[in-house]
Enzyme design. Structure first.
Site, mmCIF file in Angstrom:
data_model
loop_
_atom_site.group_PDB
_atom_site.id
_atom_site.type_symbol
_atom_site.label_atom_id
_atom_site.label_comp_id
_atom_site.label_asym_id
_atom_site.label_seq_id
_atom_site.Cartn_x
_atom_site.Cartn_y
_atom_site.Cartn_z
ATOM 1 N N HIS A 5 -7.401 -30.465 14.758
ATOM 2 C CA HIS A 5 -6.301 -30.540 15.715
ATOM 3 C C HIS A 5 -5.980 -32.000 15.981
ATOM 4 C CE1 HIS A 5 -7.169 -26.339 17.616
ATOM 5 N NE2 HIS A 5 -6.324 -26.260 16.609
ATOM 6 N N GLU B 286 -11.415 -28.711 24.330
ATOM 7 C CA GLU B 286 -11.873 -29.422 23.135
ATOM 8 C C GLU B 286 -12.044 -30.879 23.505
ATOM 9 O OE1 GLU B 286 -9.296 -26.946 19.789
ATOM 10 O OE2 GLU B 286 -8.890 -29.051 20.089
#
Lengths: 396, 294
Positions: free
Chosen positions: B250, B212
């Site tokens: 996140h 990510e």
């Protein structure tokens, strides 16, 4: 979570860091009292928004500068009138700018030199890092790029904490002598203490100034805090300024949804942060433009799905919706029932493409098929993205 | 045919009597995981679900029931303490599922893990867990999408991992071990650690790494892949369309305001390391199968 300059400076002051005398104001009465408290001294009028580059910014009505040094109270009133409730555009706000709803009035001081001082949590090393430079008052990223030798970095172990020798080393590296080493050490100690005790991710003083009288002062400050630790710090949580946030994002956080508004026209609703990002990416790779990031989480219920649809559709730019669910813990039939229930409560007036996969997928698909909700089912993520992008393009 | 966990793993569940702990323990037991004990302070001596003994402390679970791996489902405010308790009990493997652990707590935990030469490996927090298909499942992932095999999968995300695993399973390729390392900025096991373990595992033939935006964990893993990994590796990075300076769900998924941690930089690192890249999340298995026939 970010806070305003005046809030950061007030906190620093509580931790023993000297700041210039200053007053925040949000309306005419408060402005009146702030200016009269400062008196007829040189004053700095500062727009309070959660974005940097204020001094070089321009208001949407053409007025220049979100930070003004004025000679007397009359000029302070004039500047305040121009700034309050005006919209300031800076390098960091994006073209829409931010509405200025708070002003900060501080005493001006005679600056001899500007320094940079910050403490930040470094994710890779899992250590706190003191960053300091003799080149303050400018963008520290530029200093890091152009003259990296002028950047002092001092890692601090989270278990050992900041010690006196750290403070002295940084003070000497910045060229302080005699009494100023002590002054600086007190400032760094206060800065670190605030950072550590309040679970900050970053506390920055830029510039830290040395006045012509030899005194060190925090002239501007910035602080950002770990959202996951706010439960420990109601005092910090109270500093949250909802005026600085997108109303859709506030509504989402009230419903325990992770939502971020973007500029595009295809809304998405996904379970899981990684998949939500990947869904935005695939919309873009098919030539579309995502309107938001939205993670409904692992255990969303009907109410949350309904709230999510309402939030998505309150964005006037949205011209299509892509729902992408990979049921793990979240079962596809639960999300399908959520979609059907939401469609009864919310007028979904744009194309809706739904892709379900994973736990109880057949039951979920059946619920959608047997409902009268107007939607297009898709088998795979790429098919879903392709269909929604096409549908939105054909409505132009 | 796996790393970290297999059919000999003896699991203890920290927070077994809570709602989340109970639900996922049931799921793991159904999958075949050998859950030997639970820990809920103050409930020691009880039996969970009439079968599994509950202990007051983790040390007791290790000593009395021979636990050699622990999973944590306790609320975020207490998660770091549970991890530290597990480290003190010298349990070899701890998996922390909990989301929302204060990052300062994790900085302290990481320092404890690094400086004291502990015997413990931490996976997570904020992760789906780890699974060796057909043998042992520890965490919240749906078991049935997996299939025993020889592809190792590493990811910072939960559902995006399921997506990749499902693509593999549907194309007939099973997995050796799938590890969710978690979406937080400071975690116990990095992409590099996980790649190294899978590279050294004789029962893993190929690796999928899903990253990510944010940080430089993928770049560090790629530097190692370039030098050390002969096995085929495929990769994907989520967040190519994410704006700067915003945390994308996140806590660790953020491109800094100075522009560090972009998807583009990570894709380039992958390219440089000879990783087969999926630009599109629905083609992750495909990207691997371009260079690995299985």
């Amino acid at each position: 979570m970010n806070i305003h300059e005046y809030q950061a400076k007030n906190l620093l002051e509580q931790f023993g860091v000297p700041i210039p005398r200053g007053y925040a104001a949000t309306n005419t009465e408060e402005i009146q009292s702030a200016i009269s408290d400062i008196g007829e001294a040189m004053t700095v009028v500062k727009a309070q928004i959660h974005a940097g580059g204020r001094g070089k910014g321009t208001f949407t009505d053409g007025y220049k500068g979100g930070v003004k040094v004025v000679k007397n109270s009359e000029e302070a009133h004039k500047a305040a009138k121009q700034m309050l409730n005006n919209t300031l555009v800076t390098a960091q706000t994006g073209p829409k700018g931010r509405k200025v709803q708070t002003l900060y009035f501080t005493e001006a001081c005679d600056i001899e030199h500007e320094y940079y001082l910050a403490v930040v949590l470094d994710r890779e090393s899992a250590q706190s890092v003191i960053i300091a430079s003799t080149e303050g008052g400018v963008d520290i990223e530029a200093v890091a790029d152009d003259t990296p030798e002028k950047l002092i970095r001092m890692p601090i172990s989270p278990t050992m904490g900041l010690r006196s020798h750290h403070c002295r080393s940084v003070a000497f590296a910045l060229g302080f002598e005699g009494q100023q080493v002590k002054q600086f050490s007190r400032i760094l100690t206060g800065l670190y203490k605030m950072y550590w005790e309040k679970n900050a991710m970053l506390v920055e003083i830029n510039p830290l100034v040395k006045t012509k009288q030899g005194k060190l002062l925090a002239l501007d400050a910035k602080a950002s805090f770990d959202g996951n630790a706010l439960f420990k710090h109601p005092d910090i949580n109270n500093l949250r300024d909802l005026n600085e946030e997108d109303p859709k994002e506030i509504e989402a956080s009230n419903n325990d949804l992770a939502y971020i508004a973007l500029d595009g026209d295809i809304a998405c609703m996904v379970n899981g942060a990684g998949l939500a990002m990947a869904t935005m990416d695939i919309i873009q790779s098919f030539g579309g433009s995502p309107a938001n990031f939205l993670d409904v989480g692992g255990g969303a219920n009907e109410d949350q799905v309904t709230a999510a649809f309402k939030i998505i559709l309150s964005d006037p730019n949205v011209r299509g919706i892509l729902v992408n669910i990979f049921g793990g813990i979240m079962q596809c039939d639960v999300i399908a029932r959520g979609i059907v229930a939401a469609a009864k409560n919310v007028d979904i007036n744009v194309p809706l493409v739904v892709r379900l996969e994973g736990t109880n997928v057949e039951a979920g698909k059946k619920i959608l098929r047997e409902s009268d909700v107007a939607l297009t089912p898709a088998e795979s993520l790429s098919e879903a993205a392709e269909i929604i992008v096409q549908k939105v393009k054909s409505t132009v | 045919m796996s790393i970290l966990i297999n059919k000999n793993t003896r699991l203890v569940v920290q927070g077994i009597t809570g709602k989340t702990g109970t639900f996922h323990t049931q799921q793991c037991v159904e999958y075949g995981t050998n859950v030997v004990a639970g820990v809920t302070p103050g409930k020691g001596g009880q039996l969970w679900d009439n079968t599994i003994p509950v202990c007051n402390t983790l040390k007791e679970a290790v000593k009395e029931h021979g636990a050699n791996a622990s999973v944590i489902y306790v609320p975020p405010a207490f998660a770091a303490d549970s991890i530290l308790e597990a480290i003190d009990a010298e349990i070899p493997l701890v998996i922390c599922i909990t989301e929302g652990v204060p990052v300062r707590d994790m900085a302290e935990v990481r320092n404890r893990l690094q400086t004291n030469k502990t015997k413990t490996r931490l996976i997570g927090p904020n992760c789906p867990g780890i699974i060796t298909p057909g043998e042992c499942k520890i965490g919240i992932m749906p078991g049935y999408i997996h299939k025993p095999g020889r592809v190792g999968v590493i990811s910072r995300s939960g559902t995006l991992t399921y997506e990749a695993v499902w693509q593999l399973t549907q194309s007939g390729h099973g997995q050796s071990t799938c590890i969710g390392i978690g979406g937080d900025p400071i975690n116990g096991t990095s992409q590099l650690d996980a790649v190294r373990m899978l590279n050294e595992d004789p029962d893993t033939d190929a690796i999928i790494m899903i990253g990510e935006i944010g940080g430089s964990a993928e770049e560090e893993a790629c530097a190692y892949i370039k030098e050390q990994v002969k096995k085929p590796v495929a990769g994907f990075i989520a967040g190519a369309s994410a704006p700067k300076g915003r945390t994308m769900g996140h806590a660790g998924a953020i491109i800094s305001s100075s522009g560090a941690g972009t998807a583009e930089a990570k894709f380039s690192a992958m390219e440089e390391a000879g990783v087969s890249i999926a630009r599109n999340p629905s083609e992750i298995a495909e990207a691997l199968l371009r260079i690995y026939k299985g």
